[in-house]
Write a protein that holds these residues in place. Structure first.
Motif, PDB file in Angstrom:
ATOM      1  N   ASN A 178       0.814  -1.221   0.000  1.00  0.00           N
ATOM      2  CA  ASN A 178       0.000   0.000   0.000  1.00  0.00           C
ATOM      3  C   ASN A 178       0.841   1.262   0.000  1.00  0.00           C
ATOM      4  OD1 ASN A 178      -1.516  -2.073   2.190  1.00  0.00           O
ATOM      5  ND2 ASN A 178      -2.747  -1.389   0.441  1.00  0.00           N
ATOM      6  N   GLY A 179       2.167   1.112   0.161  1.00  0.00           N
ATOM      7  CA  GLY A 179       3.032   2.284   0.189  1.00  0.00           C
ATOM      8  C   GLY A 179       4.485   1.888   0.329  1.00  0.00           C
ATOM      9  N   LEU A 180       5.368   2.825   0.008  1.00  0.00           N
ATOM     10  CA  LEU A 180       6.806   2.582   0.070  1.00  0.00           C
ATOM     11  C   LEU A 180       7.467   3.608   0.986  1.00  0.00           C
ATOM     12  CD1 LEU A 180       7.511   2.080  -3.755  1.00  0.00           C
ATOM     13  CD2 LEU A 180       7.358   0.282  -2.025  1.00  0.00           C
ATOM     14  N   VAL A 181       8.377   3.135   1.820  1.00  0.00           N
ATOM     15  CA  VAL A 181       9.223   4.018   2.626  1.00  0.00           C
ATOM     16  C   VAL A 181      10.501   4.254   1.837  1.00  0.00           C
ATOM     17  CG1 VAL A 181      10.439   4.320   4.809  1.00  0.00           C
ATOM     18  CG2 VAL A 181       8.248   3.105   4.759  1.00  0.00           C
ATOM     19  N   GLY A 182      10.676   5.458   1.342  1.00  0.00           N
ATOM     20  CA  GLY A 182      11.844   5.778   0.533  1.00  0.00           C
ATOM     21  C   GLY A 182      13.110   5.811   1.370  1.00  0.00           C
ATOM     22  N   PRO A 183      14.223   5.297   0.827  1.00  0.00           N
ATOM     23  CA  PRO A 183      15.475   5.235   1.580  1.00  0.00           C
ATOM     24  C   PRO A 183      16.031   6.614   1.897  1.00  0.00           C
ATOM     25  CG  PRO A 183      15.847   4.679  -0.719  1.00  0.00           C
ATOM     26  CD  PRO A 183      14.366   4.775  -0.543  1.00  0.00           C
ATOM     27  N   ALA A 184      16.836   6.690   2.930  1.00  0.00           N
ATOM     28  CA  ALA A 184      17.369   7.974   3.386  1.00  0.00           C
ATOM     29  C   ALA A 184      18.690   8.319   2.702  1.00  0.00           C
ATOM     30  CB  ALA A 184      17.548   7.956   4.908  1.00  0.00           C
ATOM     31  N   HIS A 185      19.707   7.476   2.912  1.00  0.00           N
ATOM     32  CA  HIS A 185      21.029   7.790   2.357  1.00  0.00           C
ATOM     33  C   HIS A 185      20.983   7.922   0.840  1.00  0.00           C
ATOM     34  CE1 HIS A 185      23.107   5.924   6.129  1.00  0.00           C
ATOM     35  NE2 HIS A 185      22.844   7.196   6.286  1.00  0.00           N
ATOM     36  N   VAL A 186      20.326   6.982   0.173  1.00  0.00           N
ATOM     37  CA  VAL A 186      20.228   7.039  -1.284  1.00  0.00           C
ATOM     38  C   VAL A 186      19.566   8.338  -1.717  1.00  0.00           C
ATOM     39  CG1 VAL A 186      19.001   6.043  -3.258  1.00  0.00           C
ATOM     40  CG2 VAL A 186      20.283   4.564  -1.712  1.00  0.00           C
ATOM     41  N   SER A 187      18.520   8.741  -1.007  1.00  0.00           N
ATOM     42  CA  SER A 187      17.759   9.928  -1.398  1.00  0.00           C
ATOM     43  C   SER A 187      18.550  11.216  -1.198  1.00  0.00           C
ATOM     44  CB  SER A 187      16.448   9.984  -0.620  1.00  0.00           C
ATOM     45  OG  SER A 187      15.668   8.830  -0.882  1.00  0.00           O
ATOM     46  N   GLN A 220      -2.060   9.119   3.565  1.00  0.00           N
ATOM     47  CA  GLN A 220      -2.216   9.067   2.113  1.00  0.00           C
ATOM     48  C   GLN A 220      -3.191   7.973   1.698  1.00  0.00           C
ATOM     49  OE1 GLN A 220       0.700   9.657  -0.889  1.00  0.00           O
ATOM     50  NE2 GLN A 220       2.321  10.200   0.553  1.00  0.00           N
ATOM     51  N   VAL A 221      -3.040   6.794   2.298  1.00  0.00           N
ATOM     52  CA  VAL A 221      -3.932   5.688   1.960  1.00  0.00           C
ATOM     53  C   VAL A 221      -5.375   6.037   2.314  1.00  0.00           C
ATOM     54  CG1 VAL A 221      -4.521   3.286   2.467  1.00  0.00           C
ATOM     55  CG2 VAL A 221      -2.127   3.944   2.173  1.00  0.00           C
ATOM     56  N   ASN A 222      -5.596   6.586   3.492  1.00  0.00           N
ATOM     57  CA  ASN A 222      -6.951   6.926   3.932  1.00  0.00           C
ATOM     58  C   ASN A 222      -7.610   7.962   3.031  1.00  0.00           C
ATOM     59  OD1 ASN A 222      -6.622   5.156   6.057  1.00  0.00           O
ATOM     60  ND2 ASN A 222      -6.327   6.740   7.609  1.00  0.00           N
ATOM     61  N   GLU A 223      -6.804   8.894   2.539  1.00  0.00           N
ATOM     62  CA  GLU A 223      -7.339   9.982   1.717  1.00  0.00           C
ATOM     63  C   GLU A 223      -7.335   9.666   0.229  1.00  0.00           C
ATOM     64  OE1 GLU A 223      -4.958  13.321   2.837  1.00  0.00           O
ATOM     65  OE2 GLU A 223      -5.469  13.136   4.972  1.00  0.00           O
ATOM     66  N   GLY A 224      -6.859   8.462  -0.127  1.00  0.00           N
ATOM     67  CA  GLY A 224      -6.836   8.078  -1.527  1.00  0.00           C
ATOM     68  C   GLY A 224      -5.803   8.824  -2.336  1.00  0.00           C
ATOM     69  N   ARG A 225      -4.757   9.298  -1.679  1.00  0.00           N
ATOM     70  CA  ARG A 225      -3.695  10.030  -2.371  1.00  0.00           C
ATOM     71  C   ARG A 225      -2.542   9.092  -2.703  1.00  0.00           C
ATOM     72  NH1 ARG A 225      -0.940  13.377   0.649  1.00  0.00           N
ATOM     73  NH2 ARG A 225      -1.825  12.811   2.691  1.00  0.00           N
ATOM     74  N   ALA A 226      -1.796   9.436  -3.743  1.00  0.00           N
ATOM     75  CA  ALA A 226      -0.564   8.718  -4.089  1.00  0.00           C
ATOM     76  C   ALA A 226       0.455   9.777  -4.473  1.00  0.00           C
ATOM     77  CB  ALA A 226      -0.798   7.742  -5.224  1.00  0.00           C
ATOM     78  N   GLU A 227       1.213  10.221  -3.494  1.00  0.00           N
ATOM     79  CA  GLU A 227       2.165  11.312  -3.688  1.00  0.00           C
ATOM     80  C   GLU A 227       3.537  10.924  -3.140  1.00  0.00           C
ATOM     81  OE1 GLU A 227       0.528  14.658  -1.672  1.00  0.00           O
ATOM     82  OE2 GLU A 227      -1.369  14.632  -2.807  1.00  0.00           O
ATOM     83  N   VAL A 228       4.522  11.697  -3.514  1.00  0.00           N
ATOM     84  CA  VAL A 228       5.856  11.555  -2.933  1.00  0.00           C
ATOM     85  C   VAL A 228       6.005  12.650  -1.888  1.00  0.00           C
ATOM     86  CG1 VAL A 228       8.340  11.625  -3.320  1.00  0.00           C
ATOM     87  CG2 VAL A 228       6.841  10.575  -5.027  1.00  0.00           C
ATOM     88  N   HIS A 288       7.727   8.558 -10.204  1.00  0.00           N
ATOM     89  CA  HIS A 288       7.282   7.517 -11.124  1.00  0.00           C
ATOM     90  C   HIS A 288       6.348   6.529 -10.437  1.00  0.00           C
ATOM     91  CE1 HIS A 288       7.525   4.267 -14.099  1.00  0.00           C
ATOM     92  NE2 HIS A 288       7.882   3.464 -13.125  1.00  0.00           N
ATOM     93  N   PHE A 289       6.624   6.208  -9.168  1.00  0.00           N
ATOM     94  CA  PHE A 289       5.825   5.214  -8.459  1.00  0.00           C
ATOM     95  C   PHE A 289       4.468   5.771  -8.050  1.00  0.00           C
ATOM     96  CE2 PHE A 289      10.304   4.201  -7.807  1.00  0.00           C
ATOM     97  CZ  PHE A 289      10.334   2.933  -8.341  1.00  0.00           C
ATOM     98  N   SER A 290       4.434   7.052  -7.740  1.00  0.00           N
ATOM     99  CA  SER A 290       3.147   7.652  -7.394  1.00  0.00           C
ATOM    100  C   SER A 290       2.289   7.874  -8.636  1.00  0.00           C
ATOM    101  CB  SER A 290       3.360   8.978  -6.657  1.00  0.00           C
ATOM    102  OG  SER A 290       4.017   9.925  -7.486  1.00  0.00           O
ATOM    103  N   GLU A 291       2.936   8.201  -9.769  1.00  0.00           N
ATOM    104  CA  GLU A 291       2.187   8.507 -10.985  1.00  0.00           C
ATOM    105  C   GLU A 291       1.766   7.242 -11.737  1.00  0.00           C
ATOM    106  OE1 GLU A 291       4.880  11.046 -13.034  1.00  0.00           O
ATOM    107  OE2 GLU A 291       4.551  12.761 -11.678  1.00  0.00           O
ATOM    108  N   LYS A 292       2.704   6.290 -11.927  1.00  0.00           N
ATOM    109  CA  LYS A 292       2.392   5.077 -12.685  1.00  0.00           C
ATOM    110  C   LYS A 292       1.675   4.033 -11.842  1.00  0.00           C
ATOM    111  CE  LYS A 292       4.513   1.161 -15.108  1.00  0.00           C
ATOM    112  NZ  LYS A 292       5.759   0.544 -15.618  1.00  0.00           N
ATOM    113  N   TRP A 293       2.153   3.827 -10.629  1.00  0.00           N
ATOM    114  CA  TRP A 293       1.643   2.746  -9.803  1.00  0.00           C
ATOM    115  C   TRP A 293       0.611   3.200  -8.779  1.00  0.00           C
ATOM    116  CZ3 TRP A 293       2.833  -2.149 -11.031  1.00  0.00           C
ATOM    117  CH2 TRP A 293       3.950  -2.377 -11.835  1.00  0.00           C
ATOM    118  N   ARG A 294       0.371   4.505  -8.702  1.00  0.00           N
ATOM    119  CA  ARG A 294      -0.535   5.039  -7.686  1.00  0.00           C
ATOM    120  C   ARG A 294      -0.125   4.557  -6.299  1.00  0.00           C
ATOM    121  NH1 ARG A 294      -2.570   9.308  -8.406  1.00  0.00           N
ATOM    122  NH2 ARG A 294      -4.221   8.844  -6.897  1.00  0.00           N
ATOM    123  N   MET A 295       1.171   4.626  -6.049  1.00  0.00           N
ATOM    124  CA  MET A 295       1.757   4.111  -4.824  1.00  0.00           C
ATOM    125  C   MET A 295       2.274   5.278  -3.971  1.00  0.00           C
ATOM    126  SD  MET A 295       2.539   1.252  -3.170  1.00  0.00           S
ATOM    127  CE  MET A 295       2.421   0.030  -4.478  1.00  0.00           C
TER     128      MET A 295
END
Length: 372
Positions: free
Chosen positions: A195-204, A243-251, A214-221
């Motif tokens: 239902n969602g992804l925790v984006g990495p810290a160091h990489v980011s 985000q899940v409760n509100e039906g949002r898919a954002e970064v 890309h994941f929020s736009e293509k996968w609605r994740m």
């Protein structure tokens, strides 16, 4: 200590945990994958999963650079050290990773190979300068976090005119692995529905938060880039639930004190100057993933160990009894492996997930999360 102590306050953690329990809809199941192994250790070390309601579950992902390194690539590096008699330099985490026939870099060194642990790729450059009569190879691994230093080492070697320095490049890319997990999930019966992804810290801090759009736009994740402290993690989980409760898919970027949308532009330019994408690359647990790794550009071919030496590609299957691959795919937890805590321990690891400081099995074993 600024940016550390204030993110470890127990009273604030209890408040965030209470908000999570209040806002998590009892009629929903929330399945969030923490891609980064550092986040897996944060969850285990601070016991954060004990604060979550039963319908909010964290899934371990393949974000451990040592864990995803296939056995064949490790065997290729050991062959360099034993047959070509090179000085092989690598990070400490890789020294104990089990390869084929129960070997590791430590055991390979006991057989007479010159394998040295280093803290920085520049240490390998220094070894090449100090040993002009020996070939020095840096076994480069890691995600985008450790890629810029490797690029800097290659540029330094070129500037110094070193003829005895090369890099065995095994750098891999985070977004490509995340994409592969989502793409292949329908074909894997045991794959969890995320239902969602925790984006990495160091990489980011290097690539920024934009690549996750890309994941929020293509996968609605929904994606939330998260820091490495316990309050970072709890707040990120709360942001994902909202985000899940509100039906949002954002970064969204929780780690604003270190991550920007664009990332480290200089580091990105450095990587692009020295490296290009490989068409395919084998990952432990994930199989062959297209456009998921880097190789050295032709302009720097003189520093490419795969061109300097005869290095046939090796494909070696994992230990059949080890569930490391399924754990990296998020299909199983460490305690579901029959070897966990018995034949496989940090002192005597069978799989890479028990070796690395970012491995899910090492986290579960070290912090007692093995209990159901």
């Amino acid at each position: 200590m600024k940016y550390v102590d204030e993110y470890r306050r127990g009273d604030e953690a209890q408040k965030l945990a209470q908000r999570i329990r209040e806002e998590a809809d009892a009629e929903r199941n929330y399945r969030f994958m923490e891609f980064c192994g550092g986040h897996t250790h944060v969850l285990s070390r601070w016991g954060l999963t004990d604060l979550l309601p039963p319908n909010v579950r964290m899934i371990h992902g393949p974000g451990c650079p040592v864990c995803v390194m296939p056995i064949g690539r490790i065997d290729m590096a050991m062959n360099l050290a034993l047959r070509e008699k090179v000085i092989l330099c690598t990070y400490a985490d890789t020294m104990r990773v089990p390869a084929s026939k129960g070997r590791s870099f430590f055991r390979c060194r006991a057989e007479g190979a010159d394998i040295r642990m280093i803290y920085s790729p520049m240490d390998a450059v220094k070894a090449a300068r100090e040993n002009p009569d020996r070939e020095v190879v840096f076994f480069a691994i890691g995600f985008e976090t450790t890629t810029p230093p490797t690029a800097a080492a290659i540029l330094a070697a070129k500037r110094l005119g070193l003829k005895n320095f090369s890099v065995f490049c095994n750098h891999v890319l985070t977004p490509a692995a995340m994409e592969h997990i989502l793409l292949t999930a329908p074909n894997r019966p045991d794959a969890p529905k995320l239902n969602g992804l925790v984006g990495p810290a160091h990489v980011s801090t290097v690539i920024g938060s934009n690549p996750y759009r890309h994941f929020s736009e293509k996968w609605r994740m929904p994606v939330v880039v998260c820091g490495f402290e316990p309050l970072d993690m709890l707040l990120s989980i709360l942001m994902l639930i909202r985000q899940v409760n509100e039906g949002r898919a954002e970064v969204e970027n929780e780690f604003t004190r270190a991550v920007t949308a664009e990332g480290n532009v200089k580091a990105i330019e450095l990587m692009d100057k020295v490296f290009e994408r490989r068409p395919t690359f084998e990952w432990r647990g994930l199989g062959t993933v297209p456009n998921s790794a880097l190789r050295i550009r032709p302009e720097f071919a003189e520093f490419d160990a795969e061109k300097r030496f005869v290095m046939p590609e090796l494909v070696v299957p994992d230990n059949k009894a080890c569930e490391c691959g399924a754990i990296l795919r998020g299909e199983k937890e460490p305690r579901q492996c029959l070897l966990f805590g018995k034949a496989c321990t940090p002192a005597h690891p069978i799989g890479a997930c028990m070796v690395s400081s970012e491995g899910a099995c090492a986290a579960a074993y070290s912090y007692g999360r093995a209990r159901s």
